[in-house]
Design a protein around this motif. Structure first.
Motif, short mmCIF file in Angstrom:
data_model
loop_
_atom_site.label_atom_id
_atom_site.label_comp_id
_atom_site.label_asym_id
_atom_site.label_seq_id
_atom_site.Cartn_x
_atom_site.Cartn_y
_atom_site.Cartn_z
N LEU A 1 20.28 62.28 10.13
CA LEU A 1 20.44 63.60 10.73
C LEU A 1 21.84 63.71 11.32
O LEU A 1 22.31 62.79 12.01
N HIS A 2 22.51 64.84 11.05
CA HIS A 2 23.90 65.02 11.46
C HIS A 2 24.01 65.91 12.69
O HIS A 2 23.29 66.92 12.81
N ASP A 3 24.93 65.54 13.58
CA ASP A 3 25.29 66.40 14.70
C ASP A 3 26.41 67.32 14.21
O ASP A 3 27.60 67.05 14.41
N VAL A 4 26.02 68.39 13.55
CA VAL A 4 26.98 69.28 12.90
C VAL A 4 27.88 69.96 13.93
O VAL A 4 29.08 70.16 13.70
N GLU A 5 27.32 70.30 15.08
CA GLU A 5 28.12 70.99 16.10
C GLU A 5 29.27 70.10 16.57
O GLU A 5 30.42 70.55 16.67
N ALA A 6 28.98 68.82 16.85
CA ALA A 6 30.04 67.90 17.28
C ALA A 6 31.03 67.65 16.15
O ALA A 6 32.24 67.53 16.39
N TRP A 7 30.52 67.57 14.93
CA TRP A 7 31.40 67.32 13.78
C TRP A 7 32.35 68.48 13.56
O TRP A 7 33.56 68.28 13.35
N GLU A 8 31.84 69.69 13.63
CA GLU A 8 32.68 70.85 13.39
C GLU A 8 33.68 71.08 14.52
O GLU A 8 34.66 71.82 14.35
N ALA A 9 33.45 70.46 15.67
CA ALA A 9 34.41 70.56 16.77
C ALA A 9 35.66 69.73 16.51
O ALA A 9 36.68 69.92 17.17
N LEU A 10 35.60 68.80 15.53
CA LEU A 10 36.76 67.99 15.17
C LEU A 10 37.70 68.80 14.28
O LEU A 10 37.26 69.59 13.45
N ALA A 11 38.97 68.56 14.43
CA ALA A 11 39.94 69.12 13.49
C ALA A 11 39.73 68.49 12.12
O ALA A 11 39.22 67.37 12.01
N VAL A 12 40.10 69.20 11.06
CA VAL A 12 39.91 68.68 9.71
C VAL A 12 40.61 67.33 9.54
O VAL A 12 40.07 66.41 8.92
N GLU A 13 41.80 67.18 10.12
CA GLU A 13 42.52 65.91 10.00
C GLU A 13 41.74 64.77 10.64
O GLU A 13 41.72 63.65 10.11
N ALA A 14 41.07 65.03 11.75
CA ALA A 14 40.26 64.00 12.40
C ALA A 14 39.03 63.67 11.55
O ALA A 14 38.63 62.50 11.44
N GLN A 15 38.41 64.69 10.95
CA GLN A 15 37.28 64.43 10.05
C GLN A 15 37.71 63.56 8.88
O GLN A 15 36.99 62.63 8.48
N GLU A 16 38.87 63.84 8.33
CA GLU A 16 39.37 63.07 7.19
C GLU A 16 39.60 61.62 7.55
O GLU A 16 39.36 60.71 6.73
N ASP B 1 30.75 51.85 11.58
CA ASP B 1 31.19 53.03 10.84
C ASP B 1 31.40 54.20 11.80
O ASP B 1 30.46 54.60 12.51
N PRO B 2 32.59 54.79 11.85
CA PRO B 2 32.81 55.91 12.77
C PRO B 2 31.96 57.14 12.46
O PRO B 2 31.73 57.98 13.33
N LEU B 3 31.46 57.24 11.22
CA LEU B 3 30.62 58.38 10.87
C LEU B 3 29.31 58.36 11.64
O LEU B 3 28.70 59.41 11.86
N LEU B 4 28.87 57.18 12.09
CA LEU B 4 27.60 57.09 12.81
C LEU B 4 27.67 57.76 14.18
O LEU B 4 26.62 57.99 14.79
N ASP B 5 28.85 58.08 14.66
CA ASP B 5 28.95 58.85 15.90
C ASP B 5 28.48 60.29 15.69
O ASP B 5 28.24 61.01 16.68
N TYR B 6 28.35 60.70 14.43
CA TYR B 6 27.95 62.07 14.11
C TYR B 6 26.74 62.12 13.18
O TYR B 6 26.28 63.20 12.84
N SER B 7 26.23 60.96 12.76
CA SER B 7 25.15 60.90 11.78
C SER B 7 24.19 59.78 12.18
O SER B 7 24.58 58.61 12.21
N ARG B 8 22.95 60.13 12.47
CA ARG B 8 21.99 59.18 13.04
C ARG B 8 20.89 58.85 12.04
O ARG B 8 20.26 59.75 11.47
N ALA B 9 20.65 57.56 11.80
CA ALA B 9 19.58 57.13 10.91
C ALA B 9 18.25 57.24 11.64
O ALA B 9 18.11 56.76 12.77
N VAL B 10 17.26 57.85 10.97
CA VAL B 10 15.94 58.02 11.60
C VAL B 10 14.83 57.33 10.81
O VAL B 10 13.71 57.22 11.30
#
Length: 311
Positions: A188-203, A284-293
């Motif tokens: 499950l993704h924390d889309v709100e927190a993810w979209e708060a990042l700039a595109v360069e930070a997401q990349e 993995d830094p992606l796990l700060d925005y994506s949680r395994a359930v």
């Protein structure tokens, strides 16, 4: 390893098929006494898929079925696949990969949602009270093969003979030639927190450009952590079958991740790097925005193995 080229008796289930636009995933546990009904359904699965899909030949309906470690002996006895074991829960400093109940796994694929629905409904009807469905997910392709975080997914999947080499058991376990191990997780993704990042930070988190999907040299990125090499420096591959799912009205945005592999050691190594970290990178830094359930490991027997029980 020798390339797995199965005989007629060991033809694989449709693990190697092309990605579909629609999928349904079912994970269930078997109730006491339900084993005969489950064996009957698994043995007749290929015929059931043909029957449901026959009126719609362009629908591409297919189904992959897997069995968990705790259910294998109850269903089929010995011998058992050499590397089949329960999913190993991973508790890292910040992130958890939980192990959750699961004896049966069905990965239903098609070009149309009604075909997936019809097959899933018939499977559940035939299994009836003999199983308890623990998880049911309807997934879909999203734009140009992107996940709900906006990045292209599955870029590094092997194709052709390399896919069979990565995903199918070969002569190292001859009784289960043509089978595959399926490591299954729901994120499950924390889309709100993810979209708060700039595109360069997401990349930098992903290790790829968002628009063009080009690799970036970012040590510790999601791409970097998930690249595993063997002792000879060769990259160890799996066949990824991740698909988005979601319920916007419930704030649910996720990825259903399935890794088909010749041996579970490869995806398990990736998970250890992702969740626990180590000298070579991670967590993995992606796990700060994506949680395994959820977390399960299944063995997907060959189609011939399953049909032998019908006979």
């Amino acid at each position: 390893m020798a390339s797995p080229v199965p005989s007629d008796e060991s033809l694989p289930q449709p693990v190697l098929g092309q990605p579909s636009s629609i999928a349904m995933f079912l994970v269930a546990t078997i109730e006491p006494g339900g084993e005969p009904a489950v064996r009957e359904v698994l043995g007749s699965l290929a015929g059931l898929v043909r029957a449901v899909g026959f009126p719609s030949p362009d629908g591409g309906l297919c189904c992959v079925a897997g069995v968990g470690s705790g259910a294998w002996d109850r269903l089929f006895g010995h011998p058992r696949p050499a590397r089949l074991r329960p999913f190993r829960e991973l508790a890292g400093p910040r992130h958890l990969a939980p192990a959750t109940p699961g004896d049966l796994f069905f990965h239903i694929k098609a070009a149309r949602p009604d075909l997936c629905f019809a097959l899933a409904a018939e499977l559940v009807r035939r299994l009836d009270a003999r199983v308890t469905v623990r998880d049911e997910v309807q997934a879909f392709s999203y734009f140009d093969s992107r996940n709900l975080l906006g990045f292209v997914d599955g870029t590094e999947n092997p194709v052709g003979p390399a896919a069979a080499e990565a995903a199918l058991v070969g002569p190292e376990d001859p009784g289960f030639w043509g089978g595959s191990y399926a490591l299954v997780q729901k994120y499950l993704h924390d889309v709100e927190a993810w979209e708060a990042l700039a595109v360069e930070a997401q990349e930098k988190v992903i290790g790829r450009t968002k628009l063009t999907n080009l690799e970036l040299d970012v040590p510790g990125s999601h791409k970097d952590v998930n690249t595993v090499t063997g002792p000879d420096g060769t990259e160890q591959e799996i066949l990824r079958s991740a698909m988005p799912f979601g319920r916007p009205g419930h704030g649910e945005f996720g990825t259903y991740f399935v890794a088909y592999a010749r041996t579970p050691e490869v995806p398990e190594t990736m998970l250890r790097r992702m969740f626990l970290g180590g000298p070579d990178g991670g967590p993995d830094p992606l796990l700060d925005y994506s949680r395994a359930v959820t977390g399960n490991l299944f063995f997907v027997p060959s189609a011939g193995f399953l049909e032998s029980w019908a006979r």
